[in-house]
Design a protein around this motif. Sequence first.
Motif, PDB file in Angstrom:
ATOM      1  N   GLU A 112       0.831  -1.196   0.000  1.00 22.12           N
ATOM      2  CA  GLU A 112       0.000   0.000   0.000  1.00 22.12           C
ATOM      3  C   GLU A 112       0.874   1.258   0.000  1.00 22.12           C
ATOM      4  OE1 GLU A 112      -3.347  -0.411   2.609  1.00 22.12           O
ATOM      5  OE2 GLU A 112      -3.621   1.765   2.651  1.00 22.12           O
ATOM      6  N   ALA A 113       1.907   1.243   0.821  1.00 18.33           N
ATOM      7  CA  ALA A 113       2.815   2.390   0.878  1.00 18.33           C
ATOM      8  C   ALA A 113       3.501   2.586  -0.467  1.00 18.33           C
ATOM      9  CB  ALA A 113       3.851   2.183   1.985  1.00 18.33           C
ATOM     10  N   LEU A 114       3.946   1.502  -1.065  1.00 17.79           N
ATOM     11  CA  LEU A 114       4.631   1.595  -2.356  1.00 17.79           C
ATOM     12  C   LEU A 114       3.691   2.087  -3.455  1.00 17.79           C
ATOM     13  CD1 LEU A 114       6.854  -1.607  -2.269  1.00 17.79           C
ATOM     14  CD2 LEU A 114       7.620   0.762  -2.192  1.00 17.79           C
ATOM     15  N   ALA A 115       2.435   1.683  -3.358  1.00 13.87           N
ATOM     16  CA  ALA A 115       1.461   2.141  -4.346  1.00 13.87           C
ATOM     17  C   ALA A 115       1.313   3.652  -4.286  1.00 13.87           C
ATOM     18  CB  ALA A 115       0.119   1.458  -4.096  1.00 13.87           C
ATOM     19  N   ARG A 116       1.262   4.185  -3.077  1.00 13.96           N
ATOM     20  CA  ARG A 116       1.138   5.638  -2.923  1.00 13.96           C
ATOM     21  C   ARG A 116       2.373   6.342  -3.454  1.00 13.96           C
ATOM     22  NH1 ARG A 116      -0.981   6.827   3.084  1.00 13.96           N
ATOM     23  NH2 ARG A 116      -0.707   8.972   2.412  1.00 13.96           N
ATOM     24  N   LEU A 117       3.522   5.787  -3.153  1.00 11.36           N
ATOM     25  CA  LEU A 117       4.775   6.399  -3.612  1.00 11.36           C
ATOM     26  C   LEU A 117       4.885   6.317  -5.135  1.00 11.36           C
ATOM     27  CD1 LEU A 117       7.041   5.005  -0.783  1.00 11.36           C
ATOM     28  CD2 LEU A 117       6.480   7.405  -1.164  1.00 11.36           C
ATOM     29  N   THR A 118       4.302   5.280  -5.709  1.00 12.71           N
ATOM     30  CA  THR A 118       4.292   5.149  -7.165  1.00 12.71           C
ATOM     31  C   THR A 118       3.493   6.286  -7.789  1.00 12.71           C
ATOM     32  OG1 THR A 118       4.483   2.759  -7.049  1.00 12.71           O
ATOM     33  CG2 THR A 118       3.606   3.685  -9.085  1.00 12.71           C
ATOM     34  N   ALA A 119       2.326   6.552  -7.196  1.00 10.15           N
ATOM     35  CA  ALA A 119       1.491   7.634  -7.718  1.00 10.15           C
ATOM     36  C   ALA A 119       2.203   8.972  -7.596  1.00 10.15           C
ATOM     37  CB  ALA A 119       0.167   7.676  -6.963  1.00 10.15           C
ATOM     38  N   GLU A 120       3.043   9.103  -6.589  1.00  8.07           N
ATOM     39  CA  GLU A 120       3.806  10.342  -6.391  1.00  8.07           C
ATOM     40  C   GLU A 120       4.996  10.426  -7.331  1.00  8.07           C
ATOM     41  OE1 GLU A 120       4.643  12.271  -2.351  1.00  8.07           O
ATOM     42  OE2 GLU A 120       3.967  10.267  -1.858  1.00  8.07           O
ATOM     43  N   GLY A 121       5.357   9.297  -7.899  1.00  4.94           N
ATOM     44  CA  GLY A 121       6.496   9.290  -8.815  1.00  4.94           C
ATOM     45  C   GLY A 121       7.829   9.055  -8.143  1.00  4.94           C
ATOM     46  N   LEU A 122       7.815   8.730  -6.878  1.00 10.12           N
ATOM     47  CA  LEU A 122       9.088   8.491  -6.188  1.00 10.12           C
ATOM     48  C   LEU A 122       9.586   7.073  -6.410  1.00 10.12           C
ATOM     49  CD1 LEU A 122       8.460  10.399  -2.850  1.00 10.12           C
ATOM     50  CD2 LEU A 122      10.017  11.021  -4.692  1.00 10.12           C
ATOM     51  N   VAL A 123       8.678   6.162  -6.698  1.00  8.00           N
ATOM     52  CA  VAL A 123       9.074   4.808  -7.092  1.00  8.00           C
ATOM     53  C   VAL A 123       8.301   4.451  -8.358  1.00  8.00           C
ATOM     54  CG1 VAL A 123       9.299   4.233  -4.633  1.00  8.00           C
ATOM     55  CG2 VAL A 123       7.354   3.407  -5.907  1.00  8.00           C
ATOM     56  N   THR A 124       8.855   3.511  -9.106  1.00  2.00           N
ATOM     57  CA  THR A 124       8.182   3.068 -10.309  1.00  2.00           C
ATOM     58  C   THR A 124       7.740   1.627 -10.116  1.00  2.00           C
ATOM     59  OG1 THR A 124      10.268   2.361 -11.263  1.00  2.00           O
ATOM     60  CG2 THR A 124       9.550   4.579 -11.771  1.00  2.00           C
ATOM     61  N   ALA A 125       6.600   1.298 -10.676  1.00  6.79           N
ATOM     62  CA  ALA A 125       6.071  -0.051 -10.539  1.00  6.79           C
ATOM     63  C   ALA A 125       6.116  -0.751 -11.892  1.00  6.79           C
ATOM     64  CB  ALA A 125       4.636   0.001 -10.025  1.00  6.79           C
ATOM     65  N   LEU A 126       6.756  -1.892 -11.942  1.00  3.78           N
ATOM     66  CA  LEU A 126       6.729  -2.710 -13.146  1.00  3.78           C
ATOM     67  C   LEU A 126       5.769  -3.843 -12.907  1.00  3.78           C
ATOM     68  CD1 LEU A 126       9.930  -1.811 -12.521  1.00  3.78           C
ATOM     69  CD2 LEU A 126      10.141  -2.764 -14.805  1.00  3.78           C
ATOM     70  N   PRO A 127       4.722  -3.909 -13.722  1.00  2.92           N
ATOM     71  CA  PRO A 127       3.675  -4.913 -13.502  1.00  2.92           C
ATOM     72  C   PRO A 127       4.264  -6.309 -13.357  1.00  2.92           C
ATOM     73  CG  PRO A 127       3.208  -3.563 -15.440  1.00  2.92           C
ATOM     74  CD  PRO A 127       4.487  -3.089 -14.897  1.00  2.92           C
ATOM     75  N   GLN A 128       3.880  -6.965 -12.334  1.00  4.78           N
ATOM     76  CA  GLN A 128       4.314  -8.353 -12.105  1.00  4.78           C
ATOM     77  C   GLN A 128       5.801  -8.477 -11.784  1.00  4.78           C
ATOM     78  OE1 GLN A 128       1.320  -8.758 -13.460  1.00  4.78           O
ATOM     79  NE2 GLN A 128       0.790 -10.569 -12.300  1.00  4.78           N
ATOM     80  N   ARG A 129       6.492  -7.344 -11.729  1.00  2.00           N
ATOM     81  CA  ARG A 129       7.924  -7.456 -11.471  1.00  2.00           C
ATOM     82  C   ARG A 129       8.368  -6.585 -10.304  1.00  2.00           C
ATOM     83  NH1 ARG A 129      11.574  -7.196 -16.833  1.00  2.00           N
ATOM     84  NH2 ARG A 129       9.630  -7.606 -17.933  1.00  2.00           N
ATOM     85  N   GLY A 130       7.400  -6.075  -9.565  1.00  2.00           N
ATOM     86  CA  GLY A 130       7.738  -5.356  -8.352  1.00  2.00           C
ATOM     87  C   GLY A 130       8.033  -3.884  -8.516  1.00  2.00           C
ATOM     88  N   PHE A 131       8.629  -3.330  -7.489  1.00  2.00           N
ATOM     89  CA  PHE A 131       8.839  -1.886  -7.426  1.00  2.00           C
ATOM     90  C   PHE A 131      10.333  -1.556  -7.423  1.00  2.00           C
ATOM     91  CE2 PHE A 131       4.816  -2.921  -5.497  1.00  2.00           C
ATOM     92  CZ  PHE A 131       3.959  -1.932  -5.959  1.00  2.00           C
ATOM     93  N   ARG A 132      10.637  -0.381  -7.984  1.00  2.00           N
ATOM     94  CA  ARG A 132      12.010   0.103  -7.968  1.00  2.00           C
ATOM     95  C   ARG A 132      12.019   1.573  -7.582  1.00  2.00           C
ATOM     96  NH1 ARG A 132      15.824  -2.648 -10.397  1.00  2.00           N
ATOM     97  NH2 ARG A 132      15.242  -4.659 -11.283  1.00  2.00           N
ATOM     98  N   VAL A 133      13.165   2.026  -7.093  1.00  2.00           N
ATOM     99  CA  VAL A 133      13.319   3.452  -6.828  1.00  2.00           C
ATOM    100  C   VAL A 133      13.331   4.179  -8.172  1.00  2.00           C
ATOM    101  CG1 VAL A 133      14.785   5.208  -5.796  1.00  2.00           C
ATOM    102  CG2 VAL A 133      14.669   2.931  -4.771  1.00  2.00           C
ATOM    103  N   ALA A 134      12.628   5.280  -8.255  1.00  2.00           N
ATOM    104  CA  ALA A 134      12.554   6.027  -9.512  1.00  2.00           C
ATOM    105  C   ALA A 134      13.952   6.465  -9.942  1.00  2.00           C
ATOM    106  CB  ALA A 134      11.642   7.237  -9.346  1.00  2.00           C
ATOM    107  N   PRO A 135      14.225   6.433 -11.235  1.00  2.00           N
ATOM    108  CA  PRO A 135      15.549   6.807 -11.726  1.00  2.00           C
ATOM    109  C   PRO A 135      15.784   8.310 -11.635  1.00  2.00           C
ATOM    110  CG  PRO A 135      14.089   6.350 -13.559  1.00  2.00           C
ATOM    111  CD  PRO A 135      13.327   6.041 -12.313  1.00  2.00           C
ATOM    112  N   VAL A 136      17.041   8.685 -11.708  1.00  2.00           N
ATOM    113  CA  VAL A 136      17.387  10.108 -11.777  1.00  2.00           C
ATOM    114  C   VAL A 136      18.257  10.323 -13.016  1.00  2.00           C
ATOM    115  CG1 VAL A 136      17.339  10.439  -9.281  1.00  2.00           C
ATOM    116  CG2 VAL A 136      19.471   9.812 -10.400  1.00  2.00           C
ATOM    117  N   SER A 137      18.296  11.553 -13.472  1.00  2.00           N
ATOM    118  CA  SER A 137      19.150  11.874 -14.607  1.00  2.00           C
ATOM    119  C   SER A 137      19.366  13.374 -14.664  1.00  2.00           C
ATOM    120  CB  SER A 137      18.520  11.403 -15.915  1.00  2.00           C
ATOM    121  OG  SER A 137      17.433  12.231 -16.252  1.00  2.00           O
TER     122      SER A 137
END
Lengths: 233, 233
Positions: free
Chosen positions: A55-80
């Motif tokens: 649930e926490a990760l889902a919220r952070l995904t909507a905020e753009g701080l983490v990215t969600a790959l369907p069926q493959r879990g969550f990652r920290v959002a990239p920087v550039s």
Amino acid sequence: MVPRPIECPMSGSATQAVYELLRANLLAGLYRPEEKLKISELGAAFAVSTGAIREALARLTAEGLVTALPQRGFRVAPVSAADLRDLTDMRIEIETKCLRRAIENGDIGWETAVVAAHHRMAATPIAAADGSFSPAWTIAHGEFHAALAQACGSVWMMRVRDLLFVHNERYLDLARKTDRGNRDVAREHRELMEAALARDAERAVTIMTAHLAKTRDTIEAALLAAAAMTEAR
Amino acid sequence: MVPRPIECPMSGSATQAVYELLRANLLAGLYRPEEKLKISELGAAFAVSTGAIREALARLTAEGLVTALPQRGFRVAPVSAADLRDLTDMRIEIETKCLRRAIENGDIGWETAVVAAHHRMAATPIAAADGSFSPAWTIAHGEFHAALAQACGSVWMMRVRDLLFVHNERYLDLARKTDRGNRDVAREHRELMEAALARDAERAVTIMTAHLAKTRDTIEAALLAAAAMTEAR
DNA sequence: TTTTAGAAGAAAATATATTTTTGTTGCCGC
DNA sequence: GCGGCAACAAAAATATATTTTCTTCTAAAA
């Protein structure tokens, strides 16, 4: 009624607590960009169920701080560097707009809040023992900028501002050890406050623009240096 | 390899599907503002577990489409005339900025996309049988405005624009039966496209500003009428 | 009659278990 | 020796069960 036992859970629910903690860690740069965030590991670390983590990760995904790959879990959002430039451009737009409106609309309460926030920030040591920004200063800094913008009188403008500011914080930490000596951040902030209180919108906007651009350049240098190092390993 | 059974789950995971469906329903005004969103009811309706619902609601909370009250569940985010005014002010700022930059930077690909999107929208019936906007037109309309802004060349600007646009959609539906006859929306869109393709930034910005303000006024009238009716019951 | 305390019911929050999917390693065929 | 297939292990997704919390209804006392 029997007075409740001391407990007083940090923030209502466990999910909320996990969300806030995870978010704080993310902003503090505790996890590296692109790093995989394993649900079960986090669950074990925070001693909560996987559902709360999801649930926490889902919220952070909507905020753009983490990215969600369907069926493959969550990652920290990239920087550039490109993203940082884009982000800063947008921040300059919004922050200066907030600032102009705040200078126009701000009452004595706004002035007081700005002075108070600046005082707290100025009195807080900027660096922690390990060379990174001290958490107390990071908070005080965020509150100073928020206080400046607050009187813009627009909920949505503040909301967008906050979103952009939060994402910038993630970058801020990356530049922690880079030539902070070359820069008098305290002076920049002081001048910013003075211009705002003097209701000199043009000067305030000029200072704010330079402040944000300078921050970007410092971070960008650190970012490129880190990338070059990774390249060369 | 055995070819997979037809299934082809709509969008990867069940949570994702629920999220998208719930979001679409929310934007279509299927649930009223402030209405309680009972997790178990939604779970039964969508035939998924409560966990999936919670995750979708968490994401929508971060987006601001629903509000979460700790320990008391989720509700549809409230609406108000004040919020609409604030939102529209911000939209005018962002949309015009996108538009200016798109007109400056846009290449032939952008022009093509704008023309294509406009053509699709113009060819789609605006009203459904029940008097509300037809889903097809709503999508086409959203894509037309997105196409116009796309060439601004900034990911963050587009992201903020999308956020604001989505929130506006929620209001749009409220004004569905209100004096749509008084307004030639198709003409407004056509003129907007023509000005953009002619690279006339000033004219395009003027039209866009009027377009957004007019939409706001229409919705606001419907909103106040609805409030008055609720008051008088 | 109004207010308040208590109890019962409903709903949310959380934990645990199960299923499904994915990534990896080792083995067999080419 | 290299490529592909299969089995296994790890992790995510989902469902179910349990606990906690809140709300509402009722009854009793002021």
